[in-house]
Design an enzyme around this catalytic site. Structure first.
Site, short mmCIF file in Angstrom:
data_model
loop_
_atom_site.label_atom_id
_atom_site.label_comp_id
_atom_site.label_asym_id
_atom_site.label_seq_id
_atom_site.Cartn_x
_atom_site.Cartn_y
_atom_site.Cartn_z
N LYS A 9 -64.33 47.67 110.53
CA LYS A 9 -65.62 48.31 110.80
C LYS A 9 -65.44 49.79 111.18
O LYS A 9 -64.31 50.24 111.43
CB LYS A 9 -66.32 47.54 111.93
CG LYS A 9 -66.62 46.08 111.57
CD LYS A 9 -67.37 45.40 112.69
CE LYS A 9 -67.61 43.92 112.38
NZ LYS A 9 -68.43 43.27 113.42
N TYR A 49 -75.03 40.75 106.21
CA TYR A 49 -75.40 40.15 107.50
C TYR A 49 -76.72 39.39 107.43
O TYR A 49 -77.36 39.17 108.46
CB TYR A 49 -75.45 41.23 108.58
CG TYR A 49 -74.07 41.65 109.07
CD1 TYR A 49 -73.19 40.72 109.61
CD2 TYR A 49 -73.65 42.97 109.00
CE1 TYR A 49 -71.94 41.08 110.06
CE2 TYR A 49 -72.40 43.35 109.46
CZ TYR A 49 -71.54 42.39 109.99
OH TYR A 49 -70.29 42.76 110.43
N ASN A 112 -66.56 45.49 117.44
CA ASN A 112 -65.44 44.55 117.56
C ASN A 112 -64.43 44.68 116.42
O ASN A 112 -63.77 43.72 116.05
CB ASN A 112 -65.96 43.13 117.72
CG ASN A 112 -66.79 42.65 116.56
OD1 ASN A 112 -66.96 43.40 115.58
ND2 ASN A 112 -67.29 41.44 116.61
N HIS A 115 -64.50 42.46 110.74
CA HIS A 115 -65.22 41.24 110.38
C HIS A 115 -64.31 40.36 109.53
O HIS A 115 -63.57 40.87 108.70
CB HIS A 115 -66.47 41.59 109.55
CG HIS A 115 -67.05 40.40 108.85
ND1 HIS A 115 -67.94 39.55 109.45
CD2 HIS A 115 -66.83 39.90 107.61
CE1 HIS A 115 -68.24 38.58 108.61
NE2 HIS A 115 -67.58 38.77 107.48
N GLU A 126 -68.98 36.40 100.30
CA GLU A 126 -68.74 37.78 100.73
C GLU A 126 -67.83 38.52 99.75
O GLU A 126 -68.05 39.70 99.47
CB GLU A 126 -68.16 37.78 102.15
CG GLU A 126 -69.19 37.30 103.16
CD GLU A 126 -68.67 37.17 104.59
OE1 GLU A 126 -69.51 36.97 105.49
OE2 GLU A 126 -67.44 37.25 104.81
P1 CMP Z 1 -69.02 39.90 112.83
O1 CMP Z 1 -67.84 39.00 112.80
O2 CMP Z 1 -69.03 41.07 111.92
O3 CMP Z 1 -70.33 39.03 112.52
C1 CMP Z 1 -71.59 39.33 113.05
C2 CMP Z 1 -71.56 40.49 113.99
O4 CMP Z 1 -72.69 40.63 114.80
C3 CMP Z 1 -70.42 40.29 114.95
O5 CMP Z 1 -69.19 40.45 114.32
C4 CMP Z 1 -70.75 41.29 116.04
O6 CMP Z 1 -70.22 42.57 115.76
C5 CMP Z 1 -72.27 41.35 115.95
N1 CMP Z 1 -72.85 40.73 117.11
C6 CMP Z 1 -72.82 39.45 117.46
N2 CMP Z 1 -73.46 39.26 118.62
C7 CMP Z 1 -73.92 40.48 119.01
C8 CMP Z 1 -74.66 40.95 120.12
N3 CMP Z 1 -75.06 40.11 121.07
N4 CMP Z 1 -74.93 42.25 120.16
C9 CMP Z 1 -74.52 43.10 119.20
N5 CMP Z 1 -73.83 42.70 118.12
C10 CMP Z 1 -73.53 41.41 118.04
#
Ligand code: CMP
Length: 144
Positions: A9, A49, A112, A115, A126
């Site tokens: 990301k 998403y 984070n 993904h 995906e």
């Molecule tokens: P990812 O694995 O990319 O899949 C969905 C994403 O949504 C997740 O990682 C997080 O980055 C994001 N996400 C999930 N929960 C929250 C939250 N409470 N607030 C902001 N982003 C979120």
């Protein structure tokens, strides 16, 4: 052979963690079969998403993913979908174990780092969304 979709990301790219992240999957023994550094369109982010579109963080998530380039990848190997999720760690980096990418480098659930597809069927969807067949290369130990 099993494949998964991984996307470094914008925060991972901006913090200079691309090499470190790729190194973990190479060191484990998985095979890189697709790689591109790219800006993400709003349309692609929304499709990727889609499952979260009713969640309160959806808009912010799309804005974040489209704000700066990402590294999109396809990795191949036995059990790669589940294994990559273990290497990545829990969605919220504050809950991720030390030794995982998010456990070692992350502090924020919205930032984070990476993904990873959560299941084999998700990975297939995906990969097809992010890559054309001609962008994927069949090579390496699993092709023998
Ligand atoms: P990812 O694995 O990319 O899949 C969905 C994403 O949504 C997740 O990682 C997080 O980055 C994001 N996400 C999930 N929960 C929250 C939250 N409470 N607030 C902001 N982003 C979120």
């Amino acid at each position: 052979m099993e494949r998964t979709f991984l996307m470094i990301k914008p925060d991972g790219v901006q913090r200079g963690l691309v090499g470190e992240i790729i190194k973990r999957f190479e060191a484990k023994g998985f095979t890189l079969v697709g790689l591109k550094f790219m800006a993400v369109s709003k349309e692609l982010a929304e499709q990727h998403y889609d499952v979260h579109k009713e969640r309160p963080f959806f808009q912010g998530l799309v804005e974040f993913i489209t704000s700066s380039p990402v590294v999109a990848m396809v990795w191949e190997g036995e059990g790669v979908v589940a294994s990559a999720r273990k290497i990545i760690g829990a969605t919220n980096p504050l809950n991720a174990e030390p030794g995982t990418l998010r456990g070692d480098y992350g502090m924020d659930v919205g930032r984070n780092l990476i993904h990873g597809s959560d299941a084999i069927e998700t990975a297939q969807r995906e990969i097809a969304l992010w890559f054309t067949d001609s962008e994927l290369v069949n090579w390496g130990p699993t092709q023998k």
